[in-house]
Design an enzyme around this catalytic site. Structure first.
Site, PDB file in Angstrom:
ATOM      1  N   TRP A 120      37.770 -37.566 -36.689  1.00  0.00           N
ATOM      2  CA  TRP A 120      38.421 -36.350 -36.189  1.00  0.00           C
ATOM      3  C   TRP A 120      38.924 -35.494 -37.348  1.00  0.00           C
ATOM      4  CZ3 TRP A 120      43.500 -35.142 -37.154  1.00  0.00           C
ATOM      5  CH2 TRP A 120      44.308 -36.173 -37.644  1.00  0.00           C
ATOM      6  N   ASP A 134      50.536 -29.645 -35.498  1.00  0.00           N
ATOM      7  CA  ASP A 134      50.566 -31.051 -35.136  1.00  0.00           C
ATOM      8  C   ASP A 134      50.694 -31.181 -33.623  1.00  0.00           C
ATOM      9  OD1 ASP A 134      52.383 -33.671 -34.604  1.00  0.00           O
ATOM     10  OD2 ASP A 134      51.151 -33.984 -36.371  1.00  0.00           O
ATOM     11  N   HIS A 194      47.803 -36.082 -46.172  1.00  0.00           N
ATOM     12  CA  HIS A 194      48.245 -34.915 -45.417  1.00  0.00           C
ATOM     13  C   HIS A 194      49.735 -34.730 -45.602  1.00  0.00           C
ATOM     14  CE1 HIS A 194      48.582 -38.442 -42.804  1.00  0.00           C
ATOM     15  NE2 HIS A 194      49.578 -37.825 -42.184  1.00  0.00           N
ATOM     16  N   HIS A 235      44.234 -40.479 -44.735  1.00  0.00           N
ATOM     17  CA  HIS A 235      43.643 -39.329 -45.419  1.00  0.00           C
ATOM     18  C   HIS A 235      44.845 -38.452 -45.746  1.00  0.00           C
ATOM     19  CE1 HIS A 235      40.453 -36.235 -46.180  1.00  0.00           C
ATOM     20  NE2 HIS A 235      41.529 -35.458 -46.092  1.00  0.00           N
ATOM     21  N   HIS A 237      53.363 -32.862 -43.939  1.00  0.00           N
ATOM     22  CA  HIS A 237      54.002 -32.372 -42.717  1.00  0.00           C
ATOM     23  C   HIS A 237      54.892 -31.166 -43.029  1.00  0.00           C
ATOM     24  CE1 HIS A 237      53.154 -36.222 -40.468  1.00  0.00           C
ATOM     25  NE2 HIS A 237      53.012 -36.610 -41.722  1.00  0.00           N
ATOM     26  N   SER A 296      50.293 -42.618 -40.651  1.00  0.00           N
ATOM     27  CA  SER A 296      49.623 -43.126 -39.452  1.00  0.00           C
ATOM     28  C   SER A 296      48.109 -43.038 -39.577  1.00  0.00           C
ATOM     29  CB  SER A 296      50.096 -42.367 -38.211  1.00  0.00           C
ATOM     30  OG  SER A 296      49.864 -40.991 -38.350  1.00  0.00           O
TER      31      SER A 296
END
Length: 351
Positions: A163, A193, A265, A263, A267, A260
């Site tokens: 995804w 998100d 990322h 890859h 926030h 979680s």
């Protein structure tokens, strides 16, 4: 430690290309004839995995068309732009009255009584465990622990990142991206998100996903990645200011460890939103990460990192098997350190 499901995303902007500072434009509705692989009208409940009263969210395990599924139901926040209609068109049932205090049951019109619904289907056993109510403990992971316990565990897991790659390759959600820097080494995509209801700015929450695929988590970062991190911080904040009118000093920008999904990322959410996973045991401010790497090239590869794990997490079992966790104590380089197994609310993140 399961792979994350897709987040919700939103269209933004009005006539001048920018969103209203108080209201985010609604997502296009799915038409009745639109195809969908799973029909929730036939959802068969098997078990309530978790019921979060404070967040008004419930996680349910069941089946859809004979496929294992997890459904997340979440009450949406109030919208100040619809309050007049809420009071005008709702049905009120009197419950009690005592002096100046009166309580009612309020039944709003259907379109003002929306429940955000997230479906994970087909759901694996890992998904079910992920959303299940569990006790949580803190683990101290040394650099040696990461190499001998955590990294081998991650390599043996079947965490799907398809995804993520679909987004980066513009095979999915390309029209939902708020901002993109296409540079293969310094670039990223910025999009909402799934935790954001996308209707107002009070709970704004976006994710920056990097294009490069050789950074799994905080542990992989060195000073080599400083240009990437500075680029995300600067351009991510600028994009949010341009699209939503939110100043950079009103944003919380951070990285999860453990994440979680593996890859790299970052926030972004507004400070007034008490988002899940912003506690000191999990969130690391991006500004602090940059400063630490400026001082020490190998900072996150050599230091001991503390993070929470839930009781059914496979990684926790690996720490126990390695003798790094036992009978109510965490084993660290300083010796056994007692901890308490208090219940903590766990919510998904893509991060």
């Amino acid at each position: 430690m399961a792979d994350s499901s897709k987040r919700g995303v939103c269209d933004t902007g009005d006539n001048d290309g920018k969103a209203s500072p108080n209201l985010i434009t609604k997502k296009p509705k799915i038409e009745p004839g639109d195809a969908h692989p799973c029909d929730l009208s036939g959802f068969g409940i098997q078990k309530i995995l978790r019921d979060c009263v404070r967040e008004k969210t419930i996680f349910v395990h069941g089946k859809v068309a004979e496929k294992e599924a997890v459904v997340i139901l979440e009450k949406t926040p109030f919208n100040e732009d619809t309050l007049d209609e809420l009071f005008r068109d709702s049905q009120f049932t009197l419950e009690s009255n005592n002096d100046i205090y009166t309580t009612f049951q309020l039944q709003p019109p259907a379109h003002l009584n929306v429940i955000k619904t997230t479906l994970v289907c087909p759901a694996t056993e890992k998904h079910v465990r992920k959303y299940q109510e569990q006790d949580t403990v803190l683990v101290e992971e040394t650099a040696e622990d990461y190499l001998s316990i955590t990294l081998p565990f991650l390599k043996n897991q079947s965490f799907s990142l398809q995804w993520v790659y679909n987004i980066l390759e513009k095979k999915a959600e390309a029209d939902r991206v708020v901002y993109e820097d296409p540079d293969p080494n310094l670039g990223f995509v910025l999009l909402p998100d799934f935790k954001w209801d996308q209707m107002q700015l009070d709970n704004l929450y976006l994710i920056a996903i990097v294009h490069r695929r050789d950074v799994k988590s905080l542990r992989d970062l060195t000073s080599e990645h400083l240009p990437l991190l500075r680029n995300i911080e600067e351009k991510g904040k600028n994009a949010i200011k341009e699209h939503y009118g939110i100043q950079s000093n009103k944003l919380r920008v951070y990285v999860h460890y453990q994440p979680s999904y593996y890859h790299f990322h970052v926030h972004f959410n507004v400070l007034k939103y008490d988002a899940p996973g912003t506690g000191v045991e999990k969130a690391h401010l991006l500004s602090n990460i940059i400063q630490n790497l400026e001082c020490d090239d190998q900072y996150y590869r050599t230091r001991t990192l503390t993070f929470p794990l839930r009781e059914l997490d496979g990684l926790l079992a690996r720490f126990k098997e390695a003798g790094r966790l036992y009978l109510g104590s965490v084993v660290s380089q300083r010796g056994a350190v007692p901890y308490s197994t208090s219940k903590m609310k766990i919510t998904r993140g893509k991060g």
